[in-house]
Design a protein around this motif. Structure first.
Motif, PDB file in Angstrom:
ATOM      1  N   ARG A 155      -0.564   0.827  17.535  1.00  0.00           N
ATOM      2  CA  ARG A 155       0.859   0.985  17.240  1.00  0.00           C
ATOM      3  C   ARG A 155       1.174   0.573  15.802  1.00  0.00           C
ATOM      4  O   ARG A 155       1.962   1.225  15.113  1.00  0.00           O
ATOM      5  N   ILE A 156       0.567  -0.517  15.355  1.00  0.00           N
ATOM      6  CA  ILE A 156       0.771  -0.960  13.965  1.00  0.00           C
ATOM      7  C   ILE A 156       0.200   0.073  13.000  1.00  0.00           C
ATOM      8  O   ILE A 156       0.818   0.419  11.987  1.00  0.00           O
ATOM      9  N   GLU A 157      -0.983   0.556  13.340  1.00  0.00           N
ATOM     10  CA  GLU A 157      -1.660   1.534  12.483  1.00  0.00           C
ATOM     11  C   GLU A 157      -0.833   2.810  12.356  1.00  0.00           C
ATOM     12  O   GLU A 157      -0.787   3.431  11.286  1.00  0.00           O
ATOM     13  N   SER A 158      -0.160   3.211  13.438  1.00  0.00           N
ATOM     14  CA  SER A 158       0.642   4.436  13.391  1.00  0.00           C
ATOM     15  C   SER A 158       1.790   4.306  12.396  1.00  0.00           C
ATOM     16  O   SER A 158       2.173   5.280  11.744  1.00  0.00           O
ATOM     17  N   VAL A 159       2.344   3.076  12.270  1.00  0.00           N
ATOM     18  CA  VAL A 159       3.410   2.858  11.286  1.00  0.00           C
ATOM     19  C   VAL A 159       2.835   2.896   9.875  1.00  0.00           C
ATOM     20  O   VAL A 159       3.404   3.510   8.973  1.00  0.00           O
ATOM     21  N   LEU A 160       1.680   2.247   9.690  1.00  0.00           N
ATOM     22  CA  LEU A 160       1.068   2.212   8.359  1.00  0.00           C
ATOM     23  C   LEU A 160       0.623   3.601   7.905  1.00  0.00           C
ATOM     24  O   LEU A 160       0.579   3.887   6.703  1.00  0.00           O
ATOM     25  N   LYS A 161       0.304   4.472   8.853  1.00  0.00           N
ATOM     26  CA  LYS A 161      -0.118   5.831   8.506  1.00  0.00           C
ATOM     27  C   LYS A 161       1.074   6.734   8.213  1.00  0.00           C
ATOM     28  O   LYS A 161       0.897   7.821   7.658  1.00  0.00           O
ATOM     29  N   GLU A 162       2.263   6.295   8.620  1.00  0.00           N
ATOM     30  CA  GLU A 162       3.467   7.095   8.386  1.00  0.00           C
ATOM     31  C   GLU A 162       3.796   7.050   6.899  1.00  0.00           C
ATOM     32  O   GLU A 162       4.049   5.996   6.330  1.00  0.00           O
ATOM     33  N   SER A 163       3.754   8.197   6.274  1.00  0.00           N
ATOM     34  CA  SER A 163       4.027   8.244   4.833  1.00  0.00           C
ATOM     35  C   SER A 163       5.480   8.627   4.594  1.00  0.00           C
ATOM     36  O   SER A 163       6.085   9.355   5.385  1.00  0.00           O
ATOM     37  N   SER A 164       6.020   8.125   3.506  1.00  0.00           N
ATOM     38  CA  SER A 164       7.408   8.416   3.180  1.00  0.00           C
ATOM     39  C   SER A 164       7.562   9.866   2.738  1.00  0.00           C
ATOM     40  O   SER A 164       6.710  10.412   2.035  1.00  0.00           O
ATOM     41  N   SER A 165       8.638  10.486   3.172  1.00  0.00           N
ATOM     42  CA  SER A 165       8.910  11.866   2.766  1.00  0.00           C
ATOM     43  C   SER A 165       9.427  11.935   1.335  1.00  0.00           C
ATOM     44  O   SER A 165       9.534  13.017   0.763  1.00  0.00           O
TER      45      SER A 165
END
Length: 588
Positions: free
Chosen positions: A305-315
């Motif tokens: 779950r933490i990794e999914s946030v860190l992988k989310e890149s800003s648009s």
């Protein structure tokens, strides 16, 4: 999970020394049954008290050395785990700050808070136990089996059967429970979201007497979380009794084999006791391993779950290093220009604003008005790039805002949002958010322009008066004026007041607008408001209707040419006046 291991890079020494000292402790522990066997077979059998005392001294020495190794291992493991969690939390918080409003809206505040707190704590516990037990427990299990083979081959075969069965049980339960733990964390997100919503909206809940309804809602979601936790708890709880059954079956087999072997002289009594001790060690270590796997399972689910946030890149892609204040006005003399701008929110089915075009000159005041949900806040949020236009371009100084460095762009654009937000500290610390190097004179000037000087001077401490969390020790109007002052401290080129004077009376509102207009190097001001009185003197008024431009012009022109604007104006002034007059005639 692998991508998170880089945050352990500064703790390589601790990550090696922790498990190493645990293996040393385990090695000393494996010698204990052999010493006990020697005491029984030699000391007790011969009645040699001196030998027994010497061997007891050896046991004490093994225990003390093992204790020293265990404490050392615990120190290094805790240091690595806490340091890892600290770095991870900093990285996650920094990454969340870099995300645009689109990603924040999609993920939601409650789940981000859960991942910053509960999830990272679970991962920290997982790292700690992994460094301490992941190598130690298998080492003791297989070490005990090897030592059993040195005592008696046939008895050791029992170990060879018991250990794989135990491993199958442990890892089978792990595979079943891991996806369930992910569901538990999602349910926890939901409970946290409801809790946060209720606490932040407690005044509204009480005003509408909805306490019982919200309690029922919370109980329903909390019961769902409880059911999930009980389900996964029952599955995990199977591990200890099943492993005890298997281990005790192994002990019975060893005792059965040992009794026959002792009677015929193949094994000594001390060797049988050693085999039982080794089986007991295996039981202890597998129970530890079972609990470790449960913890690792939780930590793994949380790490994903933490990794999914860190992988989310800003648009939002940062532009160049140009500073907007160094750019000249465009060919039309505009400070801000919207050129056929449209925006569709992420995962939305339709555009929120459609084909908006207008230009605002330096120092001009632009009023933006429209019905609820017409796209007023959406429009002004495009200027500092809280969102990016999906079509067209927003320009400052003749250049698309996407070309500017984000930090520099937001230094020249000051935004006062709809919800006045102050931070715990003092009035001074809140105002310095606008400019950390601002002088006291500049702070008082900003307060004067924001019509806040009078009540700040009356506060005990003045600029150093305390501000509670969220500014709860100030009224709504006071908070709005302080947030406006905070924006003015920055001396921006573009000032956006997003319905930020709604709590002010008409006289204060008029004085505020007049003082901003009279400021030296007056900024281009965008006023988003529901009140026509707040924008009637603007140089331009943008009337929005369902995300589209219904009219652009001055107050007098729009009253004649724009039905939407005229309807809003009449609903606030002329019709109310007519009704009051009619009421007066009736009374007469």
């Amino acid at each position: 999970m692998k991508s998170l291991l880089k945050y352990l890079s500064d703790y390589k020494k601790e990550s090696v020394l922790g498990p190493l000292f645990k293996l040393l402790e385990a090695s000393f522990e494996l010698f204990v049954p052999l010493v006990m066997s020697a005491i029984i077979d030699t000391g007790i059998a011969r009645g040699d008290t001196g030998y027994i005392l010497r061997m007891c001294g050896v046991l004490v020495a093994l225990g003390l050395i093992g204790l020293a190794c265990s404490i050392t291992a615990q120190y290094f493991a805790a240091r690595a785990a806490v340091g890892f969690a600290t770095k991870l939390r900093h990285a996650l918080f920094g990454h969340i700050q870099s995300l645009s409003y689109s990603e924040m809206d999609t993920m939601g505040t409650s789940t981000l808070i859960t991942r910053m707190t509960s999830d990272i704590n679970q991962v920290q516990n997982g790292v700690n136990l992994t460094l301490r037990l992941l190598l130690r427990s298998p080492f003791v299990v297989f070490g005990a089996m090897v030592m059993a083979f040195t005592i008696d081959f046939k008895a050791a075969l029992i170990f060879a059967v018991v250990i794989p069965v135990l491993c199958a049980v442990v890892f089978g339960i792990m595979l079943v429970s891991m996806p369930l733990y992910k569901k538990v964390q999602k349910a926890l997100d939901k409970v946290l979201g409801t809790t946060r919503e209720n606490l932040t909206g407690v005044r509204v809940i009480r005003a509408f007497n909805r306490e019982k309804d919200e309690t029922v809602r919370f109980d329903r979601e909390n019961e769902a979380l409880t059911r999930m936790q009980m389900t996964v708890g029952r599955i995990s709880a199977l591990m200890n009794p099943v492993t005890y059954i298997i281990i005790n079956a192994g002990l019975l087999a060893i005792l059965w084999r040992g009794s026959g072997a002792v009677s015929v002289g193949e094994l000594s009594q001390g060797q049988v006791v050693a085999l039982v001790n080794y089986m007991a060690q295996i039981l202890t270590e597998l129970v530890k391993m079972a609990n470790l796997i449960i913890t690792i399972t939780k930590a793994g689910a949380c790490a994903v779950r933490i990794e999914s946030v860190l992988k989310e890149s800003s648009s939002l892609v940062n532009g160049g290093k140009m500073r907007p204040e160094n750019e000249g006005k465009d060919a039309g003399g505009a400070a801000v220009r919207f050129d056929h701008v449209s925006l569709t929110y992420k995962n939305a089915g339709a555009e929120s604003v459609t084909d908006i075009s207008f230009a605002a000159g330096p120092g001009e005041t632009i009023g933006i008005i429209g019905g609820t949900g017409s796209g007023k806040s959406t429009l002004v949020n495009l200027i500092p790039r809280f969102y990016d236009a999906t079509k067209g371009s927003v320009q400052i100084g003749g250049r698309d805002v996407k070309e500017y460095d984000l930090e520099q762009l937001r230094r020249v654009v000051a935004v006062v949002p709809q919800k006045a937000q102050l931070f715990m500290g003092t009035i001074r610390s809140n105002l310095l958010w606008g400019d950390e190097e601002a002088s006291e004179e500049a702070l008082w000037e900003a307060l004067s322009a924001a019509q806040a000087r009078e009540f700040v001077e009356k506060k005990e401490g003045g600029l150093d008066a305390a501000v509670a969390q969220g500014g709860k020790n100030f009224s709504g109007g006071q908070k709005q004026r302080l947030t406006i002052a905070r924006a003015l401290v920055r001396k921006p080129q573009v000032l956006i007041l997003d319905d930020s004077a709604s709590a002010l009376d008409f006289a204060t509102d008029a004085a505020l607008r007049r003082s901003i207009r009279e400021m030296p190097d007056a900024p281009t001001v965008f006023i988003v408001s529901q009140r026509t009185s707040s924008i009637r003197h603007a140089d331009q008024i943008i009337v929005l209707d369902d995300g589209q431009t219904a009219g652009i012009g001055r107050h007098e022109d729009l009253l004649k040419s724009c039905p939407v604007y005229r309807e809003i104006y009449e609903s606030q002034f002329e019709k109310n006046t007519e009704k009051r007059e009619e009421s007066g005639h009736e009374k007469q």
